[in-house]
Design an enzyme around this catalytic site. Structure first.
Site, PDB file in Angstrom:
ATOM      1  N   LYS A 264       0.868  -1.182   0.000  1.00 51.98           N
ATOM      2  CA  LYS A 264       0.000   0.000   0.000  1.00 51.98           C
ATOM      3  C   LYS A 264       0.904   1.231   0.000  1.00 51.98           C
ATOM      4  CE  LYS A 264      -3.545   2.734   0.758  1.00 51.98           C
ATOM      5  NZ  LYS A 264      -4.431   2.973  -0.402  1.00 51.98           N
TER       6      LYS A 264
ATOM      7  N   LEU B 155      -5.324   7.453  -0.129  1.00 49.88           N
ATOM      8  CA  LEU B 155      -3.995   7.049   0.319  1.00 49.88           C
ATOM      9  C   LEU B 155      -3.799   7.079   1.836  1.00 49.88           C
ATOM     10  CD1 LEU B 155      -1.880   8.550  -2.604  1.00 49.88           C
ATOM     11  CD2 LEU B 155      -2.528   6.174  -2.266  1.00 49.88           C
TER      12      LEU B 155
ATOM     13  N   ASN C 199       5.545   0.844  -2.521  1.00 45.79           N
ATOM     14  CA  ASN C 199       4.900   1.912  -3.276  1.00 45.79           C
ATOM     15  C   ASN C 199       4.861   3.152  -2.387  1.00 45.79           C
ATOM     16  OD1 ASN C 199       2.311   3.517  -3.883  1.00 45.79           O
ATOM     17  ND2 ASN C 199       2.385   2.182  -5.669  1.00 45.79           N
TER      18      ASN C 199
ATOM     19  N   CYS D 148      -1.913   8.813  -8.461  1.00 49.54           N
ATOM     20  CA  CYS D 148      -3.124   8.588  -7.681  1.00 49.54           C
ATOM     21  C   CYS D 148      -4.101   9.727  -7.875  1.00 49.54           C
ATOM     22  CB  CYS D 148      -2.818   8.434  -6.207  1.00 49.54           C
ATOM     23  SG  CYS D 148      -4.344   8.220  -5.289  1.00 49.54           S
TER      24      CYS D 148
ATOM     25  N   LYS E 224       4.862   4.168 -11.496  1.00 49.53           N
ATOM     26  CA  LYS E 224       3.489   3.764 -11.802  1.00 49.53           C
ATOM     27  C   LYS E 224       2.759   4.939 -12.456  1.00 49.53           C
ATOM     28  CE  LYS E 224      -0.490   1.445  -9.796  1.00 49.53           C
ATOM     29  NZ  LYS E 224      -0.947   0.695  -8.616  1.00 49.53           N
TER      30      LYS E 224
ATOM     31  N   ASN F 142      -2.585   2.666 -13.229  1.00 50.48           N
ATOM     32  CA  ASN F 142      -3.357   2.974 -12.042  1.00 50.48           C
ATOM     33  C   ASN F 142      -4.824   3.081 -12.461  1.00 50.48           C
ATOM     34  OD1 ASN F 142      -4.068   3.923  -9.398  1.00 50.48           O
ATOM     35  ND2 ASN F 142      -2.016   4.779  -9.213  1.00 50.48           N
TER      36      ASN F 142
HETATM   37  C1  LIG Z   1      -8.957   0.045  -2.871  1.00 47.72           C
HETATM   38  C2  LIG Z   1      -7.780   0.354  -3.753  1.00 47.72           C
HETATM   39  C3  LIG Z   1      -6.673   1.026  -3.214  1.00 47.72           C
HETATM   40  C4  LIG Z   1      -5.578   1.330  -4.022  1.00 47.72           C
HETATM   41  N1  LIG Z   1      -4.484   1.957  -3.474  1.00 47.72           N
HETATM   42  C5  LIG Z   1      -3.394   2.214  -4.260  1.00 47.72           C
HETATM   43  C6  LIG Z   1      -2.207   2.799  -3.714  1.00 47.72           C
HETATM   44  O1  LIG Z   1      -2.119   3.074  -2.512  1.00 47.72           O
HETATM   45  N2  LIG Z   1      -1.178   3.076  -4.564  1.00 47.72           N
HETATM   46  C7  LIG Z   1      -1.225   2.770  -5.890  1.00 47.72           C
HETATM   47  O2  LIG Z   1      -0.266   3.024  -6.622  1.00 47.72           O
HETATM   48  N3  LIG Z   1      -2.318   2.177  -6.425  1.00 47.72           N
HETATM   49  C8  LIG Z   1      -3.395   1.896  -5.650  1.00 47.72           C
HETATM   50  N4  LIG Z   1      -4.504   1.280  -6.209  1.00 47.72           N
HETATM   51  C9  LIG Z   1      -4.508   0.934  -7.645  1.00 47.72           C
HETATM   52  C10 LIG Z   1      -4.160  -0.541  -7.860  1.00 47.72           C
HETATM   53  O3  LIG Z   1      -2.860  -0.823  -7.406  1.00 47.72           O
HETATM   54  C11 LIG Z   1      -4.271  -0.892  -9.360  1.00 47.72           C
HETATM   55  O4  LIG Z   1      -3.381  -0.083 -10.090  1.00 47.72           O
HETATM   56  C12 LIG Z   1      -5.675  -0.692  -9.896  1.00 47.72           C
HETATM   57  O5  LIG Z   1      -6.611  -1.098  -8.945  1.00 47.72           O
HETATM   58  C13 LIG Z   1      -5.928  -1.437 -11.218  1.00 47.72           C
HETATM   59  O6  LIG Z   1      -5.805  -2.826 -11.073  1.00 47.72           O
HETATM   60  P1  LIG Z   1      -7.043  -3.835 -10.820  1.00 47.72           P
HETATM   61  O7  LIG Z   1      -8.046  -3.539 -11.884  1.00 47.72           O
HETATM   62  O8  LIG Z   1      -6.462  -5.193 -10.868  1.00 47.72           O
HETATM   63  O9  LIG Z   1      -7.568  -3.486  -9.456  1.00 47.72           O
HETATM   64  C14 LIG Z   1      -5.603   0.967  -5.394  1.00 47.72           C
HETATM   65  C15 LIG Z   1      -6.711   0.289  -5.915  1.00 47.72           C
HETATM   66  C16 LIG Z   1      -7.791  -0.030  -5.116  1.00 47.72           C
HETATM   67  C17 LIG Z   1      -8.971  -0.758  -5.725  1.00 47.72           C
END
Ligand SMILES: Cc1cc2nc3c(=O)[nH]c(=O)nc-3n(C[C@H](O)[C@H](O)[C@H](O)COP(=O)(O)O)c2cc1C
Ligand SMILES: Cc1cc2nc3c(=O)[nH]c(=O)nc-3n(C[C@H](O)[C@H](O)[C@H](O)COP(=O)(O)OP(=O)(O)OC[C@H]3O[C@@H](n4cnc5c(N)ncnc54)[C@H](O)[C@@H]3O)c2cc1C
Ligand SMILES: Cc1cc2nc3c(=O)[nH]c(=O)nc-3n(C[C@H](O)[C@H](O)[C@H](O)COP(=O)(O)OP(=O)(O)OC[C@H]3O[C@@H](n4cnc5c(N)ncnc54)[C@H](O)[C@@H]3O)c2cc1C
Ligand SMILES: Cc1cc2nc3c(=O)[nH]c(=O)nc-3n(C[C@H](O)[C@H](O)[C@H](O)COP(=O)(O)O)c2cc1C
Ligand code: FES
Ligand code: FES
Lengths: 312, 281, 312, 281
Positions: free
Chosen positions: A53, A81, A107, A138, A173, A200
């Protein structure tokens, strides 16, 4: 737990930014916390790597609730975040993760370029971190994050500074909310990034027609899940055609065939996010499925299919 | 015991009122671990739409079974209504922190709004089985008589049940919190001190109940609902605003005072009402 | 056919770019052809307006097949703007559409700025056209289309030229594949557009893991359907906050509640596309549903809810 | 008659072999209009995933019913396999141009690959009902004996059936087009001239069949498959490359020769094999 990957003659290993992964399947940042909660549901030691996270220098509260809402084949999140901050991460979270003997990629993000470099420097001094993933994408915080991720020049400046601050493998990212992902990718490559993660989440909104207000307290949130898969895949394709550093594919991967779409398109590894909420053990099934696919195709290494896409 | 994915066979899925269903699931492992106030994350579809699992409180815990009581609220619950006995479904659980029955409690007040009755039925069942608390009263409110009729299906309960309906079609005419307040005003303070109060219902009700508890200095455990993605504590999606504990709070520039966002799925769904910070306060 | 809208005391009418619509529901370009095929399934005379399949000066063959593929809660298309061309449209298609006595808005595009203005001029001379929708956002042709839609300066130049070429109401359809939709929207407004339509489709890709090739012959296609709804809605929100001309909301509208999300957010009307493939009569249900909603909310005109979004 | 949305009750949905189902739908209005070679667009889910309707050929046309024969190919057809009698389903149809039986035909050759048999069963049924053509031969190929076994469920057919399997487990060992070619070589040219040839199957088969027909100057009607979104002709998603007709062709700079993209759902699914342009030719 009968979650052990089968012993195999097929070589699934890949190297990204100098980090050796026994298979190309990682957990995406923010979707599995720091591992304590998911560890009874998923054997982390089987994975290629994990991305923690996103952390910041200081702990952060995140956005007020509601923070999530379901959408067709996807979900929006506006966590903002929320995180425990650098100190608690190093003291309490990292030791737990190290026991699984897989690469831990951290990250992180900052509100200013100064915060990014400072945190990059501090993380480099910590033992047990295999690499860094810089989040310049983000969409859920006002300062930082996406501010740096949408303009090639700003992204270049930021990554150059972070590059100087750390000798750890540096993964950047990227945000998909841009006109030309290849341009941002190239400028980040020039700035010294070792690899790219994309994508992202896509910025979206849902309105509650009863209350006539956005469902999320933050109004907008980031769309993840199967809905975005074709969009992220297209961006990965444009990016692998534009840069020579490795690309990690992310977005809507639920099963092996989805991961394979990214690998065939040229991603050297993949990250699983939203799928963990529905099937916490999805990564293991995906690893098995990739292996079965290679066997079916008569390949003995994963390398043989990475980027094998045939385009007319 | 940490949560697991369980595959359970449906023993029955009974329609017990307009839009209300009781579903009994055979899953000895989960049943052994489960406690009143806990919940499960049920996979409602194989398709990617609806995508997320849905949270349901346990309304009953047997030796080899757990039971849920649900109301059709949207697409996921509509799909569930079509499930048949013998079908295998899967859930993650048991999840969350359950209710804690104070050792000193001589009496228990249970205040439920609508489908919020579900976890409180498991609590009642547990209190009755342990037979340590002589006196349990359930205050159960709904919009109409149909909403409160579901409790008939769970009788015989040794608890006394008072009902309230917003349209006056059954029991007290008005909100269940008003019914409860009436009742409270006829109790002696000393008795109230030895009473455990438990509540679950829509946010508006939980909020009023919390205020009542605060004003009368009663400890009250509230089970909350929230949109959930993971249900296990890893996505930070389901948080509620709470008082800072142990100096680990965080302060946001835009908001006065120190507070903490805590996860309904992990630190909850049951919270001490004093911990909760309601917006606008 | 029992498809007549109920007589009603509720006023659903809206005016966009001087075009009066009896209700805010239109058919989106390219998803219902020129009406012949759908007319047995949907009573066109009940609609607020229709936007025709995009036409060019000359007939165009479009892309080779496969041209479509399903994705989670969506679909990609790479039709490549196959169309009958200006002459046949005017001679054969328009007369059919005029019989329904609803505003016919003609969607068009060109490969060069010159083609855009020439076609704009010619269409202005044709009787029975209520307005024009300029497509500067089609992701499926190499020249034209998206080339003009992603850079504010190019969009401004093109729309200024088209503006001079026609006195018909001029609606510009924007691409969502951009970093900052509000900037493009403002430059198009400054160039003299009377209204904006958004969004067109999001560029995506699907790979067939058996053949290791993109499923679409064109490799990429445009994503439409419910999957994109939160993304398009967010862009409509950013746009209504940035311009003062009316905005028409498009993207993933399947039922009345979806249309209402756009209207509440500030769109003055909506277009229905992909939903027509699944429920050809969806527009009528949506009109009925909007009316029922207004009654439920105690409103007597649609105006009362347009842009009523409450944001913290 | 133009297509409509029809709501039909399922009379039966029978599993007739591994992954194969016959579904009979009560829909007098549609049945009245339907012709062999036409198809319907069936809604397979209420959810948005799977999103699109799925196309199915009519394999039988009754007075008040139509029938489809389907094979489980993915999620939509898996859902269909779980449908039960009495359930109401909806489809758009009847759609497309059907087969045309040449008036001069003395004999009919039918060449089917796999599930491509479906529309040809409706054709056979119609030919047999009209009794105008004395002689019908069906050449039916599949990967294994299981694939070609489905035809047993449609007997008695007065047509002669020849089968071919790729693994040789039943009938001719090889491709059905080779089986057909063998047969053709033993026919007199004059007889072939009076024979109507009809085919449906995977693209590879259709292509070879088209080539055989071309080489022997036989008129051959081929029913094609294609990914479809609307099924009614309005999205232009389902096109195939065809010869230009009536000078209305279009020329692409990158490709030599003039051709036309025509819609499988509207101008097809049945095409004269001479119209089709196969890639690489
Ligand atoms: C609840 C949630 C929290 C996330 N928190 C972060 C984060 O802290 N940092 C980050 O770079 N991406 C974060 N993401 C993005 C994910 O790492 C990923 O890039 C995005 O969800 C797309 O992938 P997926 O479709 O497999 O979920 C978050 C996604 C979700 C759903
Ligand atoms: C801890 C907890 C315990 C619960 N216990 C019960 C119970 O015992 N019986 C019961 O009938 N209901 C219970 N609920 C509510 C139940 O989860 C929702 O009614 C259900 O998720 C609705 O799903 P749907 O697809 O039918 O509705 P949808 O069409 O998805 O939505 C209808 C409404 O349900 C709510 N909802 C949808 N998805 C979720 C989710 N993932 N998490 C939380 N809320 C959601 C939203 O507020 C939404 O507006 C509980 C919720 C929580 C958080
Ligand atoms: C005119 C026509 C007639 C057909 N008749 C029959 C029949 O009689 N019996 C039968 O079993 N099958 C028939 N098919 C094929 C049938 O439509 C597909 O098998 C079905 O759509 C698969 O859906 P699915 O969700 O199970 O598979 P998916 O998981 O969606 O996909 C599996 C494969 O099915 C095909 N497919 C999926 N969706 C469509 C679509 N909308 N249009 C066309 N192909 C699609 C694709 O090639 C895909 O690779 C016909 C197709 C067409 C075009
Ligand atoms: C098959 C298909 C063809 C389309 N053709 C056009 C077109 O010719 N011109 C245009 O401006 N938009 C075209 N579009 C985009 C739609 O008009 C609409 O903007 C988009 O599909 C999003 O709306 P939806 O999610 O309701 O489908 C097309 C979309 C589809 C699915
Ligand atoms: S639902 Fe994910 S942390 Fe509670
Ligand atoms: S499927 Fe839409 S035109 Fe054929």
């Amino acid at each position: 737990m009968d979650q052990r990957a089968p012993q195999s003659d097929i070589d699934l290993s890949v190297t990204i930014a100098g980090i050796v992964l026994k298979n190309p399947v990682m957990l995406a940042s923010g979707t599995w916390g720091y591992g304590e909660e998911i560890s009874s549901l998923l054997d982390l030691s089987q994975l290629g790597a994990v991305i923690t996270k996103g952390i910041s220098l200081q702990p952060s509260c995140g956005n007020p609730p509601p923070r999530i809402v379901e959408t067709p084949s996807g979900m929006l999140n506006a966590i903002g975040l929320q995180n425990v901050g650098f100190a608690e991460f190093v003291e309490k979270k990292l030791p737990f993760l190290r026991q699984f003997h897989i690469p831990v990629i951290v990250n992180f993000f900052g509100k200013t370029a100064g915060e990014y470099t400072e945190l990059g420097k501090r993380l480099s001094a910590v033992e047990g971190i295999a690499g860094l993933e810089v989040n310049i994408s983000c969409p859920n915080i006002k300062e930082g994050g996406i501010f740096f991720g949408t303009e090639p020049a700003r992204a270049h400046e930021l990554i150059s500074a972070v590059r100087k601050a750390t000798s750890l493998p540096l993964i950047v990212k990227l945000s998909p909310n841009v006109t030309d992902i290849a341009r941002i990718a190239r400028s980040v490559e020039e700035a010294g990034a070792d690899a790219l993660s994309l994508t992202n989440t896509f910025t979206g909104m849902v309105v509650d027609v009863e209350t006539c207000a956005p469902v999320l307290a933050h109004s907008t949130g980031g769309l993840s899940g199967p809905a975005i898969r074709p969009l992220s895949l297209r961006m990965v394709w444009e990016t692998v055609n534009a840069v020579s550093i490795p690309v990690i594919g992310i977005g809507g991967i639920m099963e092996a065939a989805d991961a394979l779409q990214y690998l065939i398109t040229g991603a050297r590894a993949v990250q699983i996010g939203t799928a963990l909420f529905i099937r916490p053990d999805a990564p293991l099934r995906i690893i098995e499925g990739i292996e079965a696919y290679l066997r079916h195709k008569g390949c003995s290494t994963l390398q043989e299919i990475i980027g094998c896409l045939k385009v007319k | 015991m940490p949560p697991r994915i369980h595959y359970a066979k449906i023993k029955y899925n009974r329609n017990i009122g307009p839009g209300f269903f009781r579903m009994l699931l055979a899953c000895p492992d989960a049943a052994r671990e489960a406690r009143p106030g806990q919940f499960i994350m049920l996979q409602v579809s194989d398709s990617t739409d609806p995508l997320l699992r849905r949270p349901f409180s346990l309304c009953g815990i047997g030796n080899d079974t757990i039971e849920i009581l649900f109301r059709i609220a949207g697409r996921g619950t509509s799909l569930m209504a079509s499930w048949r006995p013998e079908q295998i479904v899967n859930f993650i659980g048991p999840l969350g922190r359950g209710f804690e029955i104070p050792e000193t409690a001589q009496a228990v007040y249970i205040i439920a709004g609508g489908i919020g009755i579900a976890p409180l039925l498991a609590l009642t069942q547990s209190i009755e089985q342990n037979k340590t608390i002589p006196d349990t009263c359930i205050f159960f409110g709904g919009k109409t008589a149909e909403d409160v009729a579901v409790i008939e299906d769970f009788k015989p309960l040794s608890a006394t049940v008072f009902t309230a309906t917003e349209n006056g079609s059954q029991g007290f005419h008005g909100l269940v919190t008003d019914l409860f307040l009436n009742h409270l005003q006829h109790q002696r303070a000393a008795d109230i001190d030895r009473t455990g109060v438990f509540g679950c219902g829509p946010q508006s009700m939980a909020r009023v109940l919390g205020a009542i508890a605060g004003k009368h200095s009663i400890t009250c455990q509230l089970s909350l609902e929230s949109m959930m993605a993971c249900g296990v504590g890893s996505c930070l999606g389901c948080v509620v605003k709470t008082q800072t504990i142990q100096g680990s709070g965080c302060q946001q520039p835009s908001e006065p005072g120190s507070f903490q966002y805590r996860r309904v799925c992990a630190e909850g769904p049951v919270f001490d009402s004093r911990e909760l910070v309601w917006e606008g306060e």
